[in-house]
Design a protein around this motif. Structure first.
Motif, PDB file in Angstrom:
ATOM      1  N   GLU A   1      33.442  41.123  28.491  1.00 48.20           N
ATOM      2  CA  GLU A   1      32.040  40.757  28.788  1.00 48.20           C
ATOM      3  C   GLU A   1      32.099  39.444  29.629  1.00 48.20           C
ATOM      4  O   GLU A   1      31.645  38.949  30.448  1.00 48.20           O
ATOM      5  N   ARG A   2      33.296  38.532  29.023  1.00 48.29           N
ATOM      6  CA  ARG A   2      33.491  37.279  29.505  1.00 48.29           C
ATOM      7  C   ARG A   2      34.092  37.477  30.801  1.00 48.29           C
ATOM      8  O   ARG A   2      33.399  36.604  31.795  1.00 48.29           O
ATOM      9  N   ALA A   3      34.962  38.191  30.971  1.00 45.36           N
ATOM     10  CA  ALA A   3      35.472  38.331  32.425  1.00 45.36           C
ATOM     11  C   ALA A   3      34.558  38.553  33.319  1.00 45.36           C
ATOM     12  O   ALA A   3      34.458  38.271  34.640  1.00 45.36           O
ATOM     13  N   VAL A   4      33.741  40.094  33.154  1.00 43.99           N
ATOM     14  CA  VAL A   4      32.698  40.075  33.965  1.00 43.99           C
ATOM     15  C   VAL A   4      31.577  39.125  34.286  1.00 43.99           C
ATOM     16  O   VAL A   4      31.013  38.808  35.613  1.00 43.99           O
ATOM     17  N   LYS A   5      31.086  38.374  33.236  1.00 46.52           N
ATOM     18  CA  LYS A   5      30.432  37.404  33.443  1.00 46.52           C
ATOM     19  C   LYS A   5      30.757  36.211  34.256  1.00 46.52           C
ATOM     20  O   LYS A   5      30.235  35.576  35.153  1.00 46.52           O
ATOM     21  N   LYS A   6      32.085  35.873  34.003  1.00 48.56           N
ATOM     22  CA  LYS A   6      32.688  35.002  34.731  1.00 48.56           C
ATOM     23  C   LYS A   6      32.732  35.264  36.331  1.00 48.56           C
ATOM     24  O   LYS A   6      32.504  34.395  37.425  1.00 48.56           O
ATOM     25  N   ALA A   7      33.137  36.576  36.568  1.00 47.71           N
ATOM     26  CA  ALA A   7      33.239  37.251  37.882  1.00 47.71           C
ATOM     27  C   ALA A   7      31.929  37.093  38.712  1.00 47.71           C
ATOM     28  O   ALA A   7      31.721  36.486  39.801  1.00 47.71           O
ATOM     29  N   GLU A   8      30.524  37.429  37.855  1.00 45.86           N
ATOM     30  CA  GLU A   8      29.210  37.453  38.395  1.00 45.86           C
ATOM     31  C   GLU A   8      29.050  36.080  38.798  1.00 45.86           C
ATOM     32  O   GLU A   8      28.216  35.720  39.927  1.00 45.86           O
ATOM     33  N   ARG A   9      29.292  35.091  38.015  1.00 45.50           N
ATOM     34  CA  ARG A   9      28.766  33.496  38.545  1.00 45.50           C
ATOM     35  C   ARG A   9      29.561  33.137  39.458  1.00 45.50           C
ATOM     36  O   ARG A   9      28.880  32.710  40.546  1.00 45.50           O
ATOM     37  N   MET A  10      30.782  33.616  39.724  1.00 44.01           N
ATOM     38  CA  MET A  10      31.579  33.133  40.838  1.00 44.01           C
ATOM     39  C   MET A  10      31.222  33.874  42.198  1.00 44.01           C
ATOM     40  O   MET A  10      30.890  33.255  43.366  1.00 44.01           O
ATOM     41  N   LEU A  11      30.572  35.163  41.990  1.00 44.70           N
ATOM     42  CA  LEU A  11      30.148  35.812  43.107  1.00 44.70           C
ATOM     43  C   LEU A  11      28.682  35.347  43.571  1.00 44.70           C
ATOM     44  O   LEU A  11      28.438  35.495  44.645  1.00 44.70           O
ATOM     45  N   ASP A  12      28.013  35.128  42.603  1.00 48.40           N
ATOM     46  CA  ASP A  12      26.730  34.488  42.977  1.00 48.40           C
ATOM     47  C   ASP A  12      26.817  33.039  43.608  1.00 48.40           C
ATOM     48  O   ASP A  12      25.980  32.785  44.155  1.00 48.40           O
ATOM     49  N   ASN A  13      27.997  32.554  43.428  1.00 47.67           N
ATOM     50  CA  ASN A  13      28.110  31.193  44.083  1.00 47.67           C
ATOM     51  C   ASN A  13      28.733  31.379  45.389  1.00 47.67           C
ATOM     52  O   ASN A  13      29.945  31.447  45.641  1.00 47.67           O
ATOM     53  N   ARG A  14      27.895  31.061  46.205  1.00 47.32           N
ATOM     54  CA  ARG A  14      28.265  31.588  47.911  1.00 47.32           C
ATOM     55  C   ARG A  14      29.381  30.516  48.282  1.00 47.32           C
ATOM     56  O   ARG A  14      29.323  29.480  47.770  1.00 47.32           O
TER      57      ARG A  14
END
Ligand code: F3S
Length: 296
Positions: free
Chosen positions: A16-29
């Protein structure tokens, strides 16, 4: 037909932690986001992340002006150094429990222990641990592998486990190691992750009550494969599938009870889809009169 769904489903803490971190980075253009190898071992989640822009590569050299997100299984330290030397921004999503095994193995090697990891030598987690010990850690997949290791001169031995190892296999390795008994000191670190233990216990308990088990999760997911293995050992027909659409009606038409469980990298919605599919096929068969008294 009764379907028993495991109580603990969905991502574990580390996934969950890894996926959330990745999603945050991907949202951050801005920077492109990369992972060396899949971030987690679940194809549906990886598909969603790659649709959002995550690029999965095999080598650091393939990263161009981007950000490296370290997968939940960890990354070998020399690859990390390579990334830093190229000024690649690094976001560490290594599961903290995996990190603990990496750090403990490194420390024990420095203290002069012959370190043995109970695990699969080809799994990325075990490879990353190997990197932290300068390849000095030895790996045993099962008790018989201990005979192949060069332990004769080792006076101090430390045994650790891949986080998704099964308790029974770890115990069997411990027993064999103790029976060899030529060393002065044996330190055992039970580094099997609790999330894994809980799911293994639940799957075993459900398997003892049903006629068939369906284990949902990625083909490469070590802990999902382990769950399927545990259910087979319990003597029940077991199918390991990645998606609900892979569940074949012919498997369960004559069954009265089915168990459903998933690995720690299987999203909860995949389990829900599987439960819905079982229900739908059963209801459709019922309407068409395909079910017999036996199947009820
Ligand atoms: Fe971490 Fe345990 Fe999950 S080691 S990735 S919390 S199975």
């Amino acid at each position: 037909m009764k379907v028993i769904v495991s109580e603990h489903v969905g991502f574990c803490f580390g996934v969950e932690r890894a996926v959330k971190k990745a999603e945050r980075m991907l949202d951050n253009r801005g920077l492109s986001n990369y992972s060396v190898g899949p971030l987690i071992h679940n194809p549906q989640t990886i598909e969603k992340l790659t649709e959002k822009g995550l690029r999965i590569v095999n080598r650091i050299e393939q990263i161009k002006n981007g950000r490296l997100i370290i997968r939940a299984h960890g990354l070998r330290p020399e690859l990390l150094s390579k990334a830093r030397a190229k000024n690649i921004e690094v976001v560490d999503s290594t599961c903290p429990f995996v990190k603990k095994v990496q750090e403990a193995s490194c420390r024990l090697v420095k203290q002069g222990y012959a370190v043995i990891i109970a695990g699969d030598k080809n799994h990325p987690e075990v490879k990353s641990i190997g990197g932290f010990t300068d390849e000095k850690a030895m790996v045993a997949a099962g008790p018989s592998d201990l005979d192949k290791l060069n332990l004769n001169k080792s006076r101090k031995i430390a045994l650790l486990a891949q986080t998704t190892q099964s308790n029974s296999n770890f115990q069997a390795i411990i027993n064999k190691l103790v029976s060899k008994g030529h060393f002065e000191e044996l330190r055992i670190f039970n580094t099997i992750c609790r999330a894994t233990v809980v799911r293994q216990r639940e799957a075993r308990s459900i398997a003892q009550k049903v006629e068939m088990m369906i284990i949902m999760g990625g083909r490469l997911s070590a802990n999902t494969k382990r769950l399927a293995g545990i259910c087979k050992e319990a003597g029940v027909e077991t199918h390991h599938v990645e998606a609900a659409k892979d569940i074949k009606p012919s498997w369960f038409r004559k069954k009265r009870s089915i168990g459903l469980a998933g690995g720690t990298s299987t999203p909860a919605w995949v389990i829900k889809q599987a439960a819905d599919r079982l229900k739908k096929v059963y209801t459709d068969d019922h309407r068409r009169g395909k079910l017999t008294a036996h199947s009820l």
